[in-house]
Design a protein around this motif. Structure first.
Motif, PDB file in Angstrom:
ATOM      1  N   SER A 195      -6.821  33.854  72.023  1.00  0.00           N
ATOM      2  CA  SER A 195      -5.974  34.121  70.834  1.00  0.00           C
ATOM      3  C   SER A 195      -5.192  33.051  70.242  1.00  0.00           C
ATOM      4  O   SER A 195      -5.103  31.947  70.747  1.00  0.00           O
ATOM      5  N   GLY A 196      -4.919  33.275  68.774  1.00  0.00           N
ATOM      6  CA  GLY A 196      -3.860  32.262  68.198  1.00  0.00           C
ATOM      7  C   GLY A 196      -2.828  31.622  69.066  1.00  0.00           C
ATOM      8  O   GLY A 196      -2.809  30.557  69.336  1.00  0.00           O
ATOM      9  N   VAL A 197      -2.019  32.657  69.591  1.00  0.00           N
ATOM     10  CA  VAL A 197      -0.844  32.552  70.246  1.00  0.00           C
ATOM     11  C   VAL A 197      -1.118  31.599  71.408  1.00  0.00           C
ATOM     12  O   VAL A 197      -0.546  30.746  71.757  1.00  0.00           O
ATOM     13  N   LEU A 198      -2.078  32.363  72.328  1.00  0.00           N
ATOM     14  CA  LEU A 198      -2.214  31.485  73.415  1.00  0.00           C
ATOM     15  C   LEU A 198      -3.003  30.376  73.480  1.00  0.00           C
ATOM     16  O   LEU A 198      -2.835  29.404  74.244  1.00  0.00           O
ATOM     17  N   THR A 199      -3.633  29.823  72.648  1.00  0.00           N
ATOM     18  CA  THR A 199      -4.427  28.530  72.187  1.00  0.00           C
ATOM     19  C   THR A 199      -3.281  27.648  72.024  1.00  0.00           C
ATOM     20  O   THR A 199      -3.123  26.560  72.309  1.00  0.00           O
ATOM     21  N   PHE A 200      -2.312  27.990  71.265  1.00  0.00           N
ATOM     22  CA  PHE A 200      -1.115  27.305  70.802  1.00  0.00           C
ATOM     23  C   PHE A 200      -0.141  27.039  72.150  1.00  0.00           C
ATOM     24  O   PHE A 200       0.497  26.126  72.432  1.00  0.00           O
ATOM     25  N   ALA A 201      -0.179  28.346  73.006  1.00  0.00           N
ATOM     26  CA  ALA A 201       0.650  28.065  74.128  1.00  0.00           C
ATOM     27  C   ALA A 201       0.162  27.121  75.004  1.00  0.00           C
ATOM     28  O   ALA A 201       0.688  26.339  75.741  1.00  0.00           O
ATOM     29  N   LEU A 202      -1.181  27.227  75.337  1.00  0.00           N
ATOM     30  CA  LEU A 202      -1.862  26.119  76.038  1.00  0.00           C
ATOM     31  C   LEU A 202      -1.738  24.626  75.616  1.00  0.00           C
ATOM     32  O   LEU A 202      -1.271  23.730  76.325  1.00  0.00           O
ATOM     33  N   LYS A 203      -1.884  24.394  74.377  1.00  0.00           N
ATOM     34  CA  LYS A 203      -1.508  23.095  73.911  1.00  0.00           C
ATOM     35  C   LYS A 203      -0.039  22.675  74.078  1.00  0.00           C
ATOM     36  O   LYS A 203       0.183  21.369  74.501  1.00  0.00           O
ATOM     37  N   PHE A 204       0.918  23.738  73.685  1.00  0.00           N
ATOM     38  CA  PHE A 204       2.388  23.352  73.775  1.00  0.00           C
ATOM     39  C   PHE A 204       2.749  23.071  75.351  1.00  0.00           C
ATOM     40  O   PHE A 204       3.469  22.188  75.743  1.00  0.00           O
ATOM     41  N   ALA A 205       2.002  23.898  76.298  1.00  0.00           N
ATOM     42  CA  ALA A 205       2.352  23.462  77.798  1.00  0.00           C
ATOM     43  C   ALA A 205       1.853  22.304  78.206  1.00  0.00           C
ATOM     44  O   ALA A 205       2.579  21.618  78.934  1.00  0.00           O
ATOM     45  N   LYS A 206       0.699  21.973  77.731  1.00  0.00           N
ATOM     46  CA  LYS A 206       0.146  20.658  78.262  1.00  0.00           C
ATOM     47  C   LYS A 206       1.064  19.466  77.806  1.00  0.00           C
ATOM     48  O   LYS A 206       0.992  18.560  78.127  1.00  0.00           O
ATOM     49  N   LYS A 233      11.651  29.476  79.066  1.00  0.00           N
ATOM     50  CA  LYS A 233      12.414  28.204  79.431  1.00  0.00           C
ATOM     51  C   LYS A 233      11.328  27.148  80.489  1.00  0.00           C
ATOM     52  O   LYS A 233      11.689  26.746  81.448  1.00  0.00           O
ATOM     53  N   ILE A 234      10.195  26.997  79.839  1.00  0.00           N
ATOM     54  CA  ILE A 234       9.198  26.115  80.437  1.00  0.00           C
ATOM     55  C   ILE A 234       9.672  24.769  80.861  1.00  0.00           C
ATOM     56  O   ILE A 234      10.489  24.185  80.029  1.00  0.00           O
ATOM     57  N   LYS A 235       9.380  24.212  81.989  1.00  0.00           N
ATOM     58  CA  LYS A 235       9.815  23.227  82.623  1.00  0.00           C
ATOM     59  C   LYS A 235       8.283  22.012  82.744  1.00  0.00           C
ATOM     60  O   LYS A 235       7.466  22.674  82.936  1.00  0.00           O
ATOM     61  N   PRO A 236       8.395  20.881  82.709  1.00  0.00           N
ATOM     62  CA  PRO A 236       7.164  20.149  82.759  1.00  0.00           C
ATOM     63  C   PRO A 236       6.589  20.266  84.142  1.00  0.00           C
ATOM     64  O   PRO A 236       5.374  20.265  84.426  1.00  0.00           O
ATOM     65  N   GLU A 237       7.508  20.590  85.372  1.00  0.00           N
ATOM     66  CA  GLU A 237       6.678  20.898  86.568  1.00  0.00           C
ATOM     67  C   GLU A 237       6.326  22.326  86.864  1.00  0.00           C
ATOM     68  O   GLU A 237       5.689  22.455  87.996  1.00  0.00           O
ATOM     69  N   ASP A 238       6.518  23.256  86.032  1.00  0.00           N
ATOM     70  CA  ASP A 238       5.701  24.538  86.015  1.00  0.00           C
ATOM     71  C   ASP A 238       4.366  24.659  85.887  1.00  0.00           C
ATOM     72  O   ASP A 238       3.442  23.911  85.615  1.00  0.00           O
ATOM     73  N   THR A 239       3.676  25.642  86.759  1.00  0.00           N
ATOM     74  CA  THR A 239       2.289  26.035  86.446  1.00  0.00           C
ATOM     75  C   THR A 239       2.352  27.400  85.739  1.00  0.00           C
ATOM     76  O   THR A 239       3.198  28.505  86.086  1.00  0.00           O
ATOM     77  N   VAL A 240       1.720  27.488  84.532  1.00  0.00           N
ATOM     78  CA  VAL A 240       1.857  28.364  83.482  1.00  0.00           C
ATOM     79  C   VAL A 240       0.484  29.045  83.552  1.00  0.00           C
ATOM     80  O   VAL A 240      -0.741  28.537  83.656  1.00  0.00           O
ATOM     81  N   MET A 241       0.486  30.313  83.421  1.00  0.00           N
ATOM     82  CA  MET A 241      -0.628  31.164  83.520  1.00  0.00           C
ATOM     83  C   MET A 241      -0.715  31.946  82.164  1.00  0.00           C
ATOM     84  O   MET A 241       0.081  32.528  81.718  1.00  0.00           O
ATOM     85  N   LEU A 242      -1.965  31.951  81.586  1.00  0.00           N
ATOM     86  CA  LEU A 242      -2.221  32.685  80.097  1.00  0.00           C
ATOM     87  C   LEU A 242      -3.537  33.310  80.359  1.00  0.00           C
ATOM     88  O   LEU A 242      -4.501  32.970  80.117  1.00  0.00           O
ATOM     89  N   PRO A 243      -3.330  34.848  80.813  1.00  0.00           N
ATOM     90  CA  PRO A 243      -4.471  35.632  80.798  1.00  0.00           C
ATOM     91  C   PRO A 243      -5.124  35.900  79.519  1.00  0.00           C
ATOM     92  O   PRO A 243      -4.321  36.293  78.621  1.00  0.00           O
ATOM     93  N   GLY A 244      -6.495  35.987  79.335  1.00  0.00           N
ATOM     94  CA  GLY A 244      -7.159  36.307  78.083  1.00  0.00           C
ATOM     95  C   GLY A 244      -7.106  35.481  76.978  1.00  0.00           C
ATOM     96  O   GLY A 244      -7.036  35.622  75.885  1.00  0.00           O
ATOM     97  N   ILE A 245      -7.198  34.017  77.468  1.00  0.00           N
ATOM     98  CA  ILE A 245      -7.271  32.938  76.586  1.00  0.00           C
ATOM     99  C   ILE A 245      -8.111  33.091  75.208  1.00  0.00           C
ATOM    100  O   ILE A 245      -9.264  33.748  75.343  1.00  0.00           O
ATOM    101  N   LYS A 289     -13.908  37.909  68.512  1.00  0.00           N
ATOM    102  CA  LYS A 289     -14.882  36.888  68.639  1.00  0.00           C
ATOM    103  C   LYS A 289     -14.352  35.290  68.389  1.00  0.00           C
ATOM    104  O   LYS A 289     -14.912  34.449  69.078  1.00  0.00           O
ATOM    105  N   ASN A 290     -13.093  35.244  68.109  1.00  0.00           N
ATOM    106  CA  ASN A 290     -12.310  34.009  67.802  1.00  0.00           C
ATOM    107  C   ASN A 290     -11.928  33.384  69.084  1.00  0.00           C
ATOM    108  O   ASN A 290     -11.539  34.139  70.095  1.00  0.00           O
ATOM    109  N   PHE A 291     -11.901  32.072  69.077  1.00  0.00           N
ATOM    110  CA  PHE A 291     -11.310  31.390  70.103  1.00  0.00           C
ATOM    111  C   PHE A 291     -10.239  30.487  68.926  1.00  0.00           C
ATOM    112  O   PHE A 291     -10.601  29.332  68.541  1.00  0.00           O
ATOM    113  N   GLY A 292      -9.084  30.763  69.031  1.00  0.00           N
ATOM    114  CA  GLY A 292      -8.254  30.213  68.235  1.00  0.00           C
ATOM    115  C   GLY A 292      -7.923  31.017  67.025  1.00  0.00           C
ATOM    116  O   GLY A 292      -8.102  32.374  66.801  1.00  0.00           O
ATOM    117  N   LYS A 293      -7.650  30.188  65.944  1.00  0.00           N
ATOM    118  CA  LYS A 293      -7.346  30.726  64.755  1.00  0.00           C
ATOM    119  C   LYS A 293      -8.393  31.153  63.593  1.00  0.00           C
ATOM    120  O   LYS A 293      -9.373  30.101  63.684  1.00  0.00           O
TER     121      LYS A 293
END
Length: 330
Positions: free
Chosen positions: A169-180, A155-167, A320-324
């Protein structure tokens, strides 16, 4: 048709590139000539879960291609339509957890690492115009997982600070883009300086080494939502950095599954700990609308040919990947 098949031996040694019969269709299904297919860490796990006494299995969950044939009950599509595949089978409406019988393409059913696949018509959607074939093929599983993690569960909100340990992976790079995209502040960690720099290029506000003292590095930050996918190696730090009353959503574990929680610390902190996996067809449609609205594309690392399957699986196994990453097929 040519396909990457798992058979005969457990693990990655059981992978083969073989000529097999192209799939047939039933009245409610479509046959898709695949252009591209995306890889996920699940594909590695399947080589251990699929047993050698079971029939050979075509791996792969993600894919995009062109409709080649349709069953007589299929409506709303035509031969030649460009589509992407929702890999979740049997989860139509958004719910607290997947329904009984929910499965993912690539086990037990044959998956997308081949020239053709047949799937229920409910599991195809039109390819977004802003995505290339490579981007469309690697999108589904990781983007859907990230969407449910952030929006349905977190339930992310625009004012949230979100942390993504281990950036990385495909999921976390999407999470970074979605959150921003929704205006959140994002903190990432990685063991690799190169991945930290790439994350900052994508908009990460703070990037720190995973093996640093998070409380010292982030002493002026309040983490509202933390997306945990590493497991034992980072979970205790994750629990120590989240603000009181904050939320951790976990969807995977690239290190050991079992973690130890100081339960007194947990309940005094009033923390929320949520699990998540994949998502419903409703969420898949919402995710596609979201990526179209914000013109979001997958972070594409590299593509392989089907004949490079050994290299591709080792590349993914060694993170080795950054993203997909994925396969170019047709």
């Amino acid at each position: 048709m040519k396909a990457i098949v798992h058979a005969e031996q457990e693990g990655l040694t059981g992978l083969l590139l073989q000529d097999i019969d192209a799939p047939s269709i039933q009245s409610n299904m479509v046959k898709v000539k695949l252009k591209t297919a995306g890889m996920n860490r699940r594909d590695i796990a399947v080589t251990l879960r699929h047993k050698t006494d079971q029939p050979p299995l075509v791996l792969g969950s993600d894919g995009a291609g062109i409709i080649e044939e349709m069953g007589e009950q299929v409506q709303g599509f035509a031969k030649g339509d460009e589509v992407i595949i929702n890999p979740g089978l049997g989860w139509k409406h958004t719910s607290d957890a997947p329904p009984e019988g929910f499965e993912i393409l690539g086990l037990p059913d044959n998956g997308t690492f081949g020239e053709y696949i047949s799937v229920p018509a409910d599991n195809i959607v039109s390819k977004p115009d802003h995505l290339s074939w490579e981007e469309a093929g690697v999108l589904p599983l990781a983007a859907l997982t990230a969407y449910r993690v952030l929006f349905t569960r977190g339930k992310i909100k625009p004012e949230d600070t979100v942390m993504l340990p281990g950036i990385g992976s495909g999921v976390l790079t999407f999470a970074l883009k979605f959150a921003k995209a929704v205006g959140a502040r994002v903190i990432v960690t990685s063991r690799h300086e190169e991945k930290l720099e790439k994350a900052k290029d994508l908009g990460a506000d703070i990037a720190i080494p995973t093996n640093s003292d998070w409380n010292e590095e982030l002493k002026n930050e309040k983490v509202d939502l933390l997306i945990e996918s590493v497991g034992r190696a980072t979970f205790d730090q994750s629990l120590s950095i989240i603000r009181k009353g904050g939320t951790i959503v976990t969807f995977g574990a690239t290190t050991e599954d079992e973690v130890t929680i100081n339960i007194r610390k947990f309940f005094y902190g009033q923390f929320n700990l949520l699990g998540s996996t994949m998502g419903s067809a409703d969420e898949f449609a919402d995710m596609l609308s979201f990526v179209e609205q914000y013109n979001i594309k997958p972070e594409l690392d590299r593509m392989f040919s089907l004949s490079q399957y050994k290299e591709a699986f080792e590349y993914l196994k060694e993170t080795k990947n950054f993203g997909k990453i994925g396969f170019s097929i047709g």
